[in-house]
Scaffold this motif. Structure first.
Motif, PDB file in Angstrom:
ATOM      1  N   LYS A  35       0.844  -1.333   0.108  1.00  0.00           N
ATOM      2  CA  LYS A  35      -0.090  -0.115  -0.041  1.00  0.00           C
ATOM      3  C   LYS A  35       0.528   1.335   0.004  1.00  0.00           C
ATOM      4  O   LYS A  35       0.548   2.290  -0.591  1.00  0.00           O
ATOM      5  N   MET A  36       2.000   1.184   0.828  1.00  0.00           N
ATOM      6  CA  MET A  36       2.828   2.446   0.839  1.00  0.00           C
ATOM      7  C   MET A  36       3.311   2.758  -0.637  1.00  0.00           C
ATOM      8  O   MET A  36       3.494   3.770  -1.041  1.00  0.00           O
ATOM      9  N   LEU A  37       3.555   1.504  -1.307  1.00  0.00           N
ATOM     10  CA  LEU A  37       4.482   1.700  -2.623  1.00  0.00           C
ATOM     11  C   LEU A  37       3.260   1.943  -3.641  1.00  0.00           C
ATOM     12  O   LEU A  37       3.631   2.261  -4.902  1.00  0.00           O
ATOM     13  N   GLU A  38       2.062   1.854  -3.322  1.00  0.00           N
ATOM     14  CA  GLU A  38       0.833   2.295  -4.152  1.00  0.00           C
ATOM     15  C   GLU A  38       0.608   1.222  -5.177  1.00  0.00           C
ATOM     16  O   GLU A  38       0.501   1.410  -6.319  1.00  0.00           O
ATOM     17  N   LEU A  39       1.289   0.045  -4.982  1.00  0.00           N
ATOM     18  CA  LEU A  39       1.364  -1.009  -6.051  1.00  0.00           C
ATOM     19  C   LEU A  39       0.014  -1.562  -6.413  1.00  0.00           C
ATOM     20  O   LEU A  39      -0.316  -1.742  -7.791  1.00  0.00           O
ATOM     21  N   ASP A  40      -0.972  -1.592  -5.456  1.00  0.00           N
ATOM     22  CA  ASP A  40      -2.309  -2.141  -5.741  1.00  0.00           C
ATOM     23  C   ASP A  40      -3.025  -0.906  -6.442  1.00  0.00           C
ATOM     24  O   ASP A  40      -3.782  -1.398  -7.321  1.00  0.00           O
ATOM     25  N   SER A  41      -2.788   0.240  -6.370  1.00  0.00           N
ATOM     26  CA  SER A  41      -3.605   1.376  -7.214  1.00  0.00           C
ATOM     27  C   SER A  41      -2.728   1.174  -8.562  1.00  0.00           C
ATOM     28  O   SER A  41      -3.695   1.425  -9.459  1.00  0.00           O
ATOM     29  N   LYS A  42      -1.668   1.077  -8.700  1.00  0.00           N
ATOM     30  CA  LYS A  42      -0.971   1.058  -9.935  1.00  0.00           C
ATOM     31  C   LYS A  42      -1.720  -0.206 -10.744  1.00  0.00           C
ATOM     32  O   LYS A  42      -1.789  -0.107 -11.813  1.00  0.00           O
ATOM     33  N   LEU A  43      -1.690  -1.445 -10.125  1.00  0.00           N
ATOM     34  CA  LEU A  43      -2.356  -2.387 -10.812  1.00  0.00           C
ATOM     35  C   LEU A  43      -3.835  -2.196 -11.245  1.00  0.00           C
ATOM     36  O   LEU A  43      -3.955  -2.552 -12.522  1.00  0.00           O
ATOM     37  N   GLU A  44      -4.548  -1.400 -10.624  1.00  0.00           N
ATOM     38  CA  GLU A  44      -5.796  -0.986 -11.020  1.00  0.00           C
ATOM     39  C   GLU A  44      -5.580  -0.136 -12.361  1.00  0.00           C
ATOM     40  O   GLU A  44      -6.352  -0.147 -13.137  1.00  0.00           O
ATOM     41  N   ASP A  45      -4.724   0.850 -12.217  1.00  0.00           N
ATOM     42  CA  ASP A  45      -4.525   1.601 -13.360  1.00  0.00           C
ATOM     43  C   ASP A  45      -4.050   0.895 -14.560  1.00  0.00           C
ATOM     44  O   ASP A  45      -4.358   1.451 -15.652  1.00  0.00           O
ATOM     45  N   LEU A  46      -3.376   0.002 -14.341  1.00  0.00           N
ATOM     46  CA  LEU A  46      -3.063  -0.911 -15.513  1.00  0.00           C
ATOM     47  C   LEU A  46      -4.155  -1.610 -16.042  1.00  0.00           C
ATOM     48  O   LEU A  46      -3.968  -2.495 -17.082  1.00  0.00           O
ATOM     49  N   GLY A  47      -5.350  -1.649 -15.448  1.00  0.00           N
ATOM     50  CA  GLY A  47      -6.530  -2.512 -15.941  1.00  0.00           C
ATOM     51  C   GLY A  47      -6.516  -3.868 -15.366  1.00  0.00           C
ATOM     52  O   GLY A  47      -7.488  -4.607 -15.900  1.00  0.00           O
ATOM     53  N   PHE A  48      -6.223  -3.975 -14.427  1.00  0.00           N
ATOM     54  CA  PHE A  48      -6.341  -5.383 -13.506  1.00  0.00           C
ATOM     55  C   PHE A  48      -7.758  -5.309 -12.798  1.00  0.00           C
ATOM     56  O   PHE A  48      -8.037  -4.246 -12.149  1.00  0.00           O
ATOM     57  N   THR A  49      -8.439  -6.481 -13.122  1.00  0.00           N
ATOM     58  CA  THR A  49      -9.583  -6.378 -12.384  1.00  0.00           C
ATOM     59  C   THR A  49      -9.287  -6.659 -10.864  1.00  0.00           C
ATOM     60  O   THR A  49      -8.293  -6.968 -10.524  1.00  0.00           O
ATOM     61  N   ASN A  50     -10.342  -6.599 -10.051  1.00  0.00           N
ATOM     62  CA  ASN A  50     -10.541  -6.878  -8.544  1.00  0.00           C
ATOM     63  C   ASN A  50      -9.666  -7.935  -8.251  1.00  0.00           C
ATOM     64  O   ASN A  50      -9.011  -8.126  -7.330  1.00  0.00           O
ATOM     65  N   ASP A 111       7.603  -3.414 -17.555  1.00  0.00           N
ATOM     66  CA  ASP A 111       8.395  -1.847 -17.488  1.00  0.00           C
ATOM     67  C   ASP A 111       7.788  -0.846 -16.745  1.00  0.00           C
ATOM     68  O   ASP A 111       8.254   0.042 -16.034  1.00  0.00           O
ATOM     69  N   GLU A 112       6.402  -0.769 -16.838  1.00  0.00           N
ATOM     70  CA  GLU A 112       5.644   0.357 -16.175  1.00  0.00           C
ATOM     71  C   GLU A 112       5.521  -0.038 -14.608  1.00  0.00           C
ATOM     72  O   GLU A 112       5.921   0.961 -13.875  1.00  0.00           O
ATOM     73  N   LEU A 113       5.738  -1.289 -13.967  1.00  0.00           N
ATOM     74  CA  LEU A 113       5.965  -1.616 -12.710  1.00  0.00           C
ATOM     75  C   LEU A 113       7.346  -1.301 -12.283  1.00  0.00           C
ATOM     76  O   LEU A 113       7.422  -1.141 -11.229  1.00  0.00           O
ATOM     77  N   GLU A 114       8.344  -1.672 -13.070  1.00  0.00           N
ATOM     78  CA  GLU A 114       9.608  -1.283 -12.513  1.00  0.00           C
ATOM     79  C   GLU A 114       9.629   0.119 -12.401  1.00  0.00           C
ATOM     80  O   GLU A 114      10.384   0.536 -11.532  1.00  0.00           O
ATOM     81  N   VAL A 115       9.385   1.095 -13.260  1.00  0.00           N
ATOM     82  CA  VAL A 115       9.302   2.404 -13.205  1.00  0.00           C
ATOM     83  C   VAL A 115       8.542   2.742 -11.865  1.00  0.00           C
ATOM     84  O   VAL A 115       9.277   3.884 -11.317  1.00  0.00           O
ATOM     85  N   HIS A 116       7.373   2.516 -11.832  1.00  0.00           N
ATOM     86  CA  HIS A 116       6.532   2.873 -10.659  1.00  0.00           C
ATOM     87  C   HIS A 116       7.468   2.677  -9.302  1.00  0.00           C
ATOM     88  O   HIS A 116       7.396   3.353  -8.420  1.00  0.00           O
ATOM     89  N   LEU A 117       7.550   1.473  -9.369  1.00  0.00           N
ATOM     90  CA  LEU A 117       8.060   1.063  -7.994  1.00  0.00           C
ATOM     91  C   LEU A 117       9.551   1.729  -7.407  1.00  0.00           C
ATOM     92  O   LEU A 117       9.721   2.242  -6.532  1.00  0.00           O
ATOM     93  N   TYR A 118      10.256   1.940  -8.520  1.00  0.00           N
ATOM     94  CA  TYR A 118      11.461   2.700  -8.499  1.00  0.00           C
ATOM     95  C   TYR A 118      11.256   4.296  -8.027  1.00  0.00           C
ATOM     96  O   TYR A 118      12.083   4.618  -7.120  1.00  0.00           O
ATOM     97  N   ASN A 119      10.462   4.838  -8.912  1.00  0.00           N
ATOM     98  CA  ASN A 119      10.135   6.266  -8.428  1.00  0.00           C
ATOM     99  C   ASN A 119       9.624   6.392  -7.178  1.00  0.00           C
ATOM    100  O   ASN A 119       9.655   7.339  -6.322  1.00  0.00           O
ATOM    101  N   LYS A 120       8.709   5.304  -6.729  1.00  0.00           N
ATOM    102  CA  LYS A 120       8.139   5.578  -5.653  1.00  0.00           C
ATOM    103  C   LYS A 120       9.073   5.351  -4.319  1.00  0.00           C
ATOM    104  O   LYS A 120       8.959   5.943  -3.267  1.00  0.00           O
ATOM    105  N   GLN A 121       9.898   4.514  -4.495  1.00  0.00           N
ATOM    106  CA  GLN A 121      11.146   4.196  -3.611  1.00  0.00           C
ATOM    107  C   GLN A 121      11.932   5.485  -3.571  1.00  0.00           C
ATOM    108  O   GLN A 121      12.348   5.902  -2.363  1.00  0.00           O
TER     109      GLN A 121
END
Length: 516
Positions: A35-50, A111-121
């Motif tokens: 949650k702190m890394l906002e990974l769950d929100s990023k997955l939703e933004d990428l079109g992942f279903t619940n 690619d999107e997840l690697e960029v997201h996680l690195y920038n959040k960190q």
């Protein structure tokens, strides 16, 4: 609790029971970190279903808490872990196919997840990267891996050249966070991978996808080909690499060695020299601990080499042992190839029986002293185009490359990267990537703990937390009703230390009470 009447109850203490324990400790801090890394929100933004988001989080938690096969992961989520109670998702109602396929879905967004996680960190820990570390490792398959495109036989870093391999390339910053990863064939040549990886980071910079401030690249000798160094220079990078040159002796007539470090009476010293031809800084580093290790290895290899020569020689007079001259020559050739580092110091000759086809003697003599080899043991040379760093800064910067070795060790030993059992390329890619995502979450946790002076390995953290359960306590009330309370158990002192350092609330999941 709806009222004071519900808050206070008279119970029959002989009926108090605890049941349905499920693990919640590792799951809780991993979920809070996600949650702190906002990974769950990023997955939703990428079109992942619940369901896909929950499956992804569940799989990541399982990989971090209990790395295993897909089917064991699914069973663990259904019966052992309380992550479902945190997520509000009953994995018994989720098809196992969602668990099996979610790694493929995650890899498609690599690619999107690697960029997201690195920038959040970077945002969370508020630092600027100045160094890029690059290295490769490989791991092996169990089975033939015939249908896997990248499965190739090559030089295994785990001494498993008998099995097909796949190679993983990683770029980290000096804090140990993953910037970029790539999957290569198992027999890939190390130097050929570097330019493509760095080019991809440059593309990301141009597209403003990834902040790119790094100007110093650190890599080991296997990757530091002259072509790669020329590429770095042409693109405005500074570098520190291990030199491939064989002449690694100190020349104290050029400059005075400087003491860098001292641990357990083992001294590390260095000598900084400017190469007149290239203009590079060359830092010759001598480590007493490394010298002792290399001397021991040299002695061991020399002993084995001479013992095998003696075995061949003794066999010339023993029944059913190799005697034919041509066979003896072949055997010695194989020994010289296998122990080339030592064999080069010996002259060997085989005497043939003038009246037959057998060899009658094997003679060896030291042609140059092994003391010459011992004199460079413990010495290595660093090359750099940075002329402003002093000896200690150059050396300390290079030693950050050991962070990558620690990452590879964690991936393989703590997160189940090896061996690979999958039989399709997509599943292999997904397996490697979800292991990297898991490492990224773990490193976020450990980095935050280190800021508070806690330097536990992940295995230690996992052992401390895995004893925390979510349990149901039941009891019969005086009015005849049954009261059930579902909640996490209290933290012990070591668990509190971790929770407090991570600034996570002590209660894991919701507390639920109900009467029957």
């Amino acid at each position: 609790v709806k009222s004071e009447e519900d808050k206070y109850k008279e119970i029959d203490v002989t009926t108090v029971k605890n049941s349905n324990p499920k693990q919640i400790g590792v799951e809780h801090i991993v979920h809070e970190t996600i949650k702190m890394l906002e990974l769950d929100s990023k997955l939703e933004d990428l079109g992942f279903t619940n369901i896909q988001v929950n499956s992804a989080i569940g799989t990541l938690v399982a990989k971090i808490a209990k790395p295993s096969s897909d089917i064991k992961t699914y069973n663990w989520l259904c019966s052992t872990s309380a992550i479902n109670e945190i997520l509000g998702c009953d994995f018994n109602q989720v098809s196992s196919n969602n668990i099996y396929r979610v790694a493929d879905k995650l890899f498609s967004c690599k690619d999107e997840l690697e960029v997201h996680l690195y920038n959040k960190q970077k945002e969370i820990f508020n630092y600027d990267e100045t160094i890029t570390l690059y290295d490769l490792t490989n791991t092996y398959f169990e089975g033939s891996a015939e249908d896997i495109e990248r499965a190739k036989r090559g030089r295994s870093k785990e001494k498993r050249s008998d099995a097909p391999l796949v190679t993983l390339g990683l770029m980290l910053d000096s804090s140990g966070f993953v910037r970029k990863s790539e999957i290569f064939d198992g027999n890939i040549g190390e130097p050929t991978t570097f330019k493509g990886m760095l080019d991809k980071l440059k593309v990301n910079k141009t597209q403003n996808i990834l902040t790119w401030n790094s100007s110093l690249v650190v890599m080991d000798a296997g990757i530091a080909s002259q072509e790669n160094i020329d590429y770095l220079v042409a693109n405005g990078y500074e570098y520190i690499v291990v030199s491939r040159k064989k002449d690694k002796q100190f020349d104290e007539s050029k400059s005075t060695p400087v003491k860098l470090d001292s641990k357990e009476n083992m001294i590390v010293r260095a000598q900084k020299v400017i190469n007149e031809e290239s203009g590079e800084v060359e830092l010759f580093v001598h480590s007493q601990a490394r010298e002792l290790k290399e001397n021991a290895m040299q002695t061991r290899v020399q002993t084995i080499f001479l013992e095998k020569l003696q075995y061949l020689k003794d066999g010339l007079t023993i029944k059913r042992r190799t005697k034919k001259y041509e066979k003896v020559i072949e055997s010695i050739g194989r020994l010289k190839q296998q122990y080339s580092a030592i064999a080069q110091y010996y002259n060997l000759s085989v005497t043939k029986d003038p009246n037959g086809d057998n060899a009658i003697d094997i003679i060896w003599k030291e042609k140059k002293s092994l003391d010459n080899k011992s004199s460079i043991n413990g010495v290595y040379c660093l090359r750099s185009n940075n002329t402003t760093m002093d000896e200690k800064t150059l050396w300390k910067t290079y030693t950050t490359l050991t962070d990558l070795e620690a990452v590879f060790k964690s991936l393989k030993s703590e997160l189940g990267l090896r061996p690979i059992f999958h039989q399709t390329q997509s599943r292999v890619d997904g397996h490697l990537f979800i292991t990297l995502l898991s490492y990224s979450i773990i490193h976020t946790i450990r980095y935050k703990l280190k800021q508070k002076g806690i330097h536990y390995s992940w295995n230690t953290i996992r052992e401390i937390l895995e004893t925390r359960d979510m349990i149901t306590t039941s009891m019969r009330c005086k009015d005849g009703s049954m009261l059930y309370i579902r909640q996490s158990v209290e933290l012990n002192d070591r668990q509190k230390e971790i929770y407090n350092a991570l600034e996570i609330g002590h209660q894991a999941g919701e507390v639920s009470r109900f009467y029957i």
